[in-house]
Design an enzyme around this catalytic site. Structure first.
Site, short mmCIF file in Angstrom:
data_model
loop_
_atom_site.label_atom_id
_atom_site.label_comp_id
_atom_site.label_asym_id
_atom_site.label_seq_id
_atom_site.Cartn_x
_atom_site.Cartn_y
_atom_site.Cartn_z
N GLY A 18 9.14 -39.10 -6.86
CA GLY A 18 9.03 -38.50 -8.17
C GLY A 18 7.68 -38.29 -8.73
O GLY A 18 7.36 -38.11 -10.03
N SER A 19 6.57 -38.17 -7.98
CA SER A 19 5.25 -38.10 -8.31
C SER A 19 5.05 -36.47 -9.03
O SER A 19 4.40 -36.23 -9.92
CB SER A 19 4.15 -38.36 -7.45
OG SER A 19 4.33 -37.20 -6.25
N LYS A 68 28.18 -33.33 -1.06
CA LYS A 68 27.42 -32.11 -1.77
C LYS A 68 28.13 -31.30 -2.91
O LYS A 68 27.65 -30.99 -3.92
CB LYS A 68 26.99 -31.23 -0.48
CG LYS A 68 25.98 -29.95 -1.07
CD LYS A 68 25.63 -29.72 0.03
CE LYS A 68 24.95 -28.10 -0.16
NZ LYS A 68 24.07 -27.71 0.97
N MET A 93 15.56 -33.69 -1.86
CA MET A 93 15.75 -33.13 -0.31
C MET A 93 17.18 -32.46 0.32
O MET A 93 17.31 -32.83 1.30
CB MET A 93 15.71 -34.60 0.46
CG MET A 93 14.37 -35.21 0.24
SD MET A 93 12.85 -34.31 0.42
CE MET A 93 13.05 -34.11 2.27
N ARG A 94 17.93 -32.12 -0.73
CA ARG A 94 19.20 -31.45 -0.43
C ARG A 94 19.13 -30.23 -0.45
O ARG A 94 18.21 -29.41 -1.22
CB ARG A 94 20.25 -32.03 -1.40
CG ARG A 94 21.64 -31.88 -1.07
CD ARG A 94 22.49 -32.58 -2.18
NE ARG A 94 22.46 -34.09 -2.63
CZ ARG A 94 23.63 -34.73 -2.05
NH1 ARG A 94 24.56 -34.11 -1.62
NH2 ARG A 94 23.58 -35.97 -1.99
N ASN A 110 11.08 -24.11 -6.21
CA ASN A 110 10.95 -25.53 -5.55
C ASN A 110 9.20 -25.69 -5.02
O ASN A 110 8.68 -24.58 -5.05
CB ASN A 110 11.64 -25.38 -3.98
CG ASN A 110 11.55 -26.47 -3.17
OD1 ASN A 110 11.64 -27.69 -3.58
ND2 ASN A 110 11.50 -26.14 -1.80
N HIS A 112 6.99 -26.95 -1.89
CA HIS A 112 6.96 -27.22 -0.50
C HIS A 112 5.64 -27.54 0.07
O HIS A 112 4.74 -26.81 -0.22
CB HIS A 112 7.60 -25.98 0.17
CG HIS A 112 7.77 -26.17 1.59
ND1 HIS A 112 8.89 -26.90 2.15
CD2 HIS A 112 7.08 -25.92 2.79
CE1 HIS A 112 8.86 -26.87 3.30
NE2 HIS A 112 7.86 -26.39 3.78
C1 GRF Z 1 6.32 -33.74 -1.95
O1 GRF Z 1 5.50 -33.66 -0.79
C2 GRF Z 1 7.24 -32.51 -1.97
O2 GRF Z 1 6.73 -31.24 -1.72
C3 GRF Z 1 8.19 -32.87 -0.86
O3 GRF Z 1 8.71 -34.20 -0.62
C4 GRF Z 1 7.48 -34.77 -1.53
C5 GRF Z 1 8.11 -35.44 -2.65
O4 GRF Z 1 7.24 -36.15 -3.38
N1 GRF Z 1 9.35 -31.69 -0.73
P1 GRF Z 1 7.31 -36.68 -4.68
O5 GRF Z 1 8.94 -37.25 -5.00
O6 GRF Z 1 7.36 -35.46 -5.84
O7 GRF Z 1 6.44 -37.71 -5.25
#
Ligand code: GRF
Length: 192
Positions: A18-19, A68, A93-94, A110, A112
């Site tokens: 969740g950063s 899902k 991640m889904r 999103n 990426h």
């Molecule tokens: C990030 O690098 C995001 O781009 C990728 O997964 C990571 C998630 O990081 N899809 P966080 O959960 O936001 O810390």
């Protein structure tokens, strides 16, 4: 809209650390921010990131269901109930179904960790290092039914040095992610 003092009503979906959510919350609290985060949903139980929502008193849900279909049904209800106008995926991640994207009907963004259209999917940093790329970076894009392929809203490059490892590259890119997600939202809203 008035309820949010002109700010767009945002929901964030996460799966873990969740950063990026943290950086979006930080931005949303700025006086002149264009967003209010009203809802955070995690598709995994015990996602560390949910603490950021709790600490900021944002409505939050952690779904335990592996299905899902169930996840999407419950989430959709919550998005509608909370009148969410934009959904931001942040380390989620889904892969959302076409049906969900259609039914939500508002924009979904999103983040990426690569310079799309390069390296869609997982293990982006490993692939960039393996291919001896000179640059990597992060991208904010619209979510469509095709994985990591929607319209690109914002990108920022980072240089890859010979000394970089998957780990060091991941750290560099993550720092850029935190910087550009709020910027991408501002850009996206300004063009609406
Ligand atoms: C990030 O690098 C995001 O781009 C990728 O997964 C990571 C998630 O990081 N899809 P966080 O959960 O936001 O810390």
């Amino acid at each position: 809209m008035e309820k949010f003092l002109g700010k767009k009503n945002i929901a964030v979906f996460i799966s873990g650390r969740g950063s990026n959510l943290k950086s979006l919350i930080k931005y949303s609290k700025k006086k002149n921010s264009l967003i209010k985060i009203s809802l955070v949903i995690s598709d995994t139980p015990l996602a560390k990131g949910i603490e950021y929502a709790k600490n900021s008193k944002i409505k939050n849900y952690c779904f335990k269901s592996k299905s899902k279909l169930k996840f999407e049904k419950k989430s959709l209800e919550l998005l509608k109930k909370n009148k969410v106008e934009i959904l931001c995926l942040a380390g989620f991640m889904r892969i959302l179904s076409e049906d969900f994207i259609k039914k939500f009907s508002n924009p979904i963004l999103n983040i990426h960790p690569s310079l799309l259209p390069k390296y869609k999917g997982l293990n982006t940093h490993t692939r960039a290092i393996k291919n001896r790329d000179k640059y990597s970076g992060a991208t904010i894009h619209r979510v469509t039914k095709k994985l990591d392929s929607g319209e690109i809203i914002y990108q920022k490059k980072v240089k890859i040095f010979k000394s970089d490892t998957v780990n060091s590259l991941e750290k560099k890119v993550l720092k850029v992610e935190h910087e550009i997600y709020p910027k991408a939202i501002v850009k996206f809203l300004s063009n609406l």
